[in-house]
Scaffold this active site. Structure first.
Site, PDB file in Angstrom:
ATOM      1  N   CYS A   1       2.279   7.272  23.131  1.00  0.00           N
ATOM      2  CA  CYS A   1       3.286   6.328  23.586  1.00  0.00           C
ATOM      3  C   CYS A   1       3.322   5.073  22.749  1.00  0.00           C
ATOM      4  CB  CYS A   1       3.031   5.955  25.039  1.00  0.00           C
ATOM      5  SG  CYS A   1       3.420   7.308  26.118  1.00  0.00           S
TER       6      CYS A   1
ATOM      7  N   GLY B   1       0.800  -1.222   0.000  1.00  0.00           N
ATOM      8  CA  GLY B   1       0.000   0.000   0.000  1.00  0.00           C
ATOM      9  C   GLY B   1       0.833   1.272   0.000  1.00  0.00           C
ATOM     10  N   SER B   2       1.894   1.292   0.786  1.00  0.00           N
ATOM     11  CA  SER B   2       2.705   2.516   0.875  1.00  0.00           C
ATOM     12  C   SER B   2       3.335   2.835  -0.475  1.00  0.00           C
ATOM     13  CB  SER B   2       3.794   2.366   1.935  1.00  0.00           C
ATOM     14  OG  SER B   2       3.204   2.285   3.214  1.00  0.00           O
TER      15      SER B   2
ATOM     16  N   SER C   1      -3.394  -3.211  -0.496  1.00  0.00           N
ATOM     17  CA  SER C   1      -2.334  -3.934   0.196  1.00  0.00           C
ATOM     18  C   SER C   1      -2.825  -5.344   0.499  1.00  0.00           C
ATOM     19  CB  SER C   1      -1.994  -3.190   1.487  1.00  0.00           C
ATOM     20  OG  SER C   1      -1.098  -3.965   2.239  1.00  0.00           O
TER      21      SER C   1
ATOM     22  N   HIS D   1      -1.920  -7.739   2.578  1.00  0.00           N
ATOM     23  CA  HIS D   1      -1.976  -8.353   3.917  1.00  0.00           C
ATOM     24  C   HIS D   1      -3.107  -7.835   4.788  1.00  0.00           C
ATOM     25  CE1 HIS D   1      -0.040  -5.149   6.461  1.00  0.00           C
ATOM     26  NE2 HIS D   1       0.274  -4.719   5.259  1.00  0.00           N
TER      27      HIS D   1
ATOM     28  N   THR E   1      11.746  -8.378 -11.207  1.00  0.00           N
ATOM     29  CA  THR E   1      11.063  -9.662 -11.374  1.00  0.00           C
ATOM     30  C   THR E   1       9.879  -9.742 -10.422  1.00  0.00           C
ATOM     31  OG1 THR E   1      13.135 -10.665 -12.017  1.00  0.00           O
ATOM     32  CG2 THR E   1      11.390 -12.168 -11.316  1.00  0.00           C
TER      33      THR E   1
END
Lengths: 394, 146
Positions: A323, A69-70, A198, A200, A236
């Site tokens: 965090c 996706g990126s 994407s 996954h 490839t």
């Protein structure tokens, strides 16, 4: 382990795994080779391309396989910007809560002199088509708005956005990484010019994705080298991954009705039960969101502690707290929908899959309620809220 | 794992957690906006910190640093407690990830804030400059982050 971070990544399904195995040591030819092994690989590659195209209402020649996706997002933006620049158009429209693959790429474009308009997403997490109309300018070279948000799952009015862009002759890209395989998609009917996928995110493998680019939209080369992907992206092909993605997407589309129903039922149970926790809030529109997305904030607690304690109870979850991101600001998505920092810090995202069971959801409800109560007991913020020294925000 | 065993131990089993209604000094530092607030309570008898409690809103390391800081000052004299540095807290925890070091700074500040409150409440004179006590702009990474 109860895995409720399916927006992060999903498990490769048994069917997908089995479909991929022959490509490691049987059908391992290089699709660019002339010999039989190569030509067989080529056939399989093109079959996968056709399959993906059919599943999203595209033509095979409009499907470009990428590493994920990126990459697809970066490619779409880079290409549209190059064309824009050639035509003297240097304005881009996006939304305030895109994935970082979009936002960080656009930040780079800003450094190169592009102007970017970030459409507001309001409390419900949905862009307004009117805002887009008002933002479109003569020098707009790209509109890129995500199909569904990765943190709060809210679904954007893609078809309407696409129609407006088409009317104005502006290319429209959508980062559909969270939506593909979870919502019905037809690029033709929905007026989409470019779309990122994407593998996954719907039980396919990692490291493989798709950029759909409509045939009349020019697409610049991404990687120079061989003639793969219509000369646009050399290298490839990752055939095992590509076939895995195509099978995963086929399964996801076939199972969509059934899986969505189940996910919505379980997700709504989470909302219903966890909304009983006082001073909690559902983030984003409750209905107009991905079937598997749950996102709530609990006042007076911090998300990372919540995640660590849930992890101790065998539950994998995610949060928009600073965090948990390694940065010091809470999620830009939660800030974009107007949450104050302290409420954004106390957010919890649970994302379901076809494998999620009712027992797991029941256990999660109990665990979240327990952990929130425990953390509130040691929270000086909660203490002040309870004593009326500060006012509840939610 | 993000955290050391020691950090996880103090996070999972925080020592001296809770309120202290009859505290001699209470210090509170941090900011909910930044994602962490620590409140430290001390009981002082003859210059010795005989009891400590804490309440923390924050991430795993914020809870762990508060917890270990209470252990490190309990039973110590005020002067010894004031010597508690954030580095000592980090060392005692077996290290913290770089972006969590500010939690240890908060723990040090919380102790100092509690002592300052004790001095103020008991009319004990002290060197104002030595106490940040939450009044000074706390230098978090937050502020120095680009």
């Amino acid at each position: 382990m109860i895995y409720l971070d399916n927006a992060g990544t999903t498990k490769v399904s048994e069917n997908v795994k089995n479909a991929m195995i022959p490509y490691f040591d049987e059908i391992y030819g290089n699709a660019s080779s002339l010999h039989e092994m190569g030509q067989i690989a080529k056939e399989h590659l093109e079959r996968a391309r056709e399959k993906v195209a059919n599943l999203i209402g595209a033509e095979p020649r409009e499907i470009y396989f990428t590493s994920g996706g990126s990459e697809s997002d970066n490619w779409a933006i880079d290409s549209a910007c190059k064309i824009g620049e050639m035509r003297g158009k240097k304005h881009i429209i996006t939304s305030a809560f895109e994935h970082h693959a979009i936002l960080h790429t656009l930040k780079e474009k800003e450094k190169q002199g592009f102007k970017v308009t970030y459409l507001p997403v309001y409390e419900n997490g949905i862009v307004k088509v009117e805002d887009l109309k008002n933002a479109l300018a003569d020098d707009t070279c790209l509109v890129t708005i995500m199909y569904a948000n990765n943190e709060i799952g809210t679904i954007q009015p893609i078809k309407e956005i696409g129609a407006i862009c088409r009317e104005k002759g502006v290319p429209f890209h959508t980062d559909a990484v969270q939506a593909v395989g979870h919502l019905p998609i037809n690029v033709k009917e929905q007026n989409i010019d470019m779309l990122s996928i994407s593998g996954h995110k719907f039980h396919g493998p990692k490291g493989v994705g798709v950029l759909f680019c409509k045939k009349n939209i020019p697409l610049f080369n991404l990687i120079n080298g061989g003639a793969q992907e219509r000369n646009r992206r050399a290298g490839t092909e990752n055939l095992a991954g590509i076939v895995g993605l195509s099978v995963a997407l086929e399964d996801a589309v076939n199972e969509m009705n059934e899986v969505s129903k189940k996910e919505i039922k379980l997700r709504d149970k989470l909302f219903e039960e966890l909304s009983k926790i006082p001073h909690s809030k559902i983030n984003g529109d409750k209905k107009n969101r991905l079937p598997n997305n749950f996102n709530m904030s609990f006042e007076g607690i911090e998300g990372e502690s919540l995640l660590l304690l849930l992890n101790d109870k065998g539950i994998c979850a995610s949060s928009g707290s600073a965090c948990t991101s390694g940065s010091l600001d809470p999620s830009h998505v939660l800030l974009a929908i107007g949450l104050p920092h302290e409420i954004a810090h106390g957010s919890l995202r649970l994302t379901l899959s076809k494998y999620t069971t009712e027992e797991e959801i029941n256990e999660t409800i109990r665990a979240v309620a327990e952990v929130v109560e425990y953390l509130r007991k040691m929270s000086p913020v909660w203490d002040k809220l309870e004593k009326g020294e500060i006012k509840h925000v939610i | 794992m993000l955290y050391s065993e020691k950090v996880m131990d103090h996070f999972r089993n925080p020592r001296n957690v809770g309120e202290m209604p009859d505290a001699d000094g209470i210090g509170e530092v941090g900011n909910a906006k930044c994602g962490d607030i620590m409140r430290m309570y001390i009981k002082v008898i003859d210059g010795i910190i005989t009891d400590v409690k804490f309440m923390t809103f924050g991430c795993g390391s914020a809870i762990a640093t508060s917890s270990i800081a209470t252990e490190m000052i309990k039973g110590k004299s005020i002067d010894e407690a004031l010597e508690l540095s954030n580095q000592a807290v980090v060392e005692a925890l077996g290290g913290l990830p770089a972006h969590k070091i500010h939690c240890s700074v908060l723990a040090e500040e919380a102790v100092k804030a509690a002592v300052k409150d004790y001095y103020d409440k008991h009319g004990i004179a002290y060197d104002q400059e030595k106490y940040c006590a939450g009044n000074c702009p706390c230098i978090h990474e937050h502020d120095i982050h680009d």
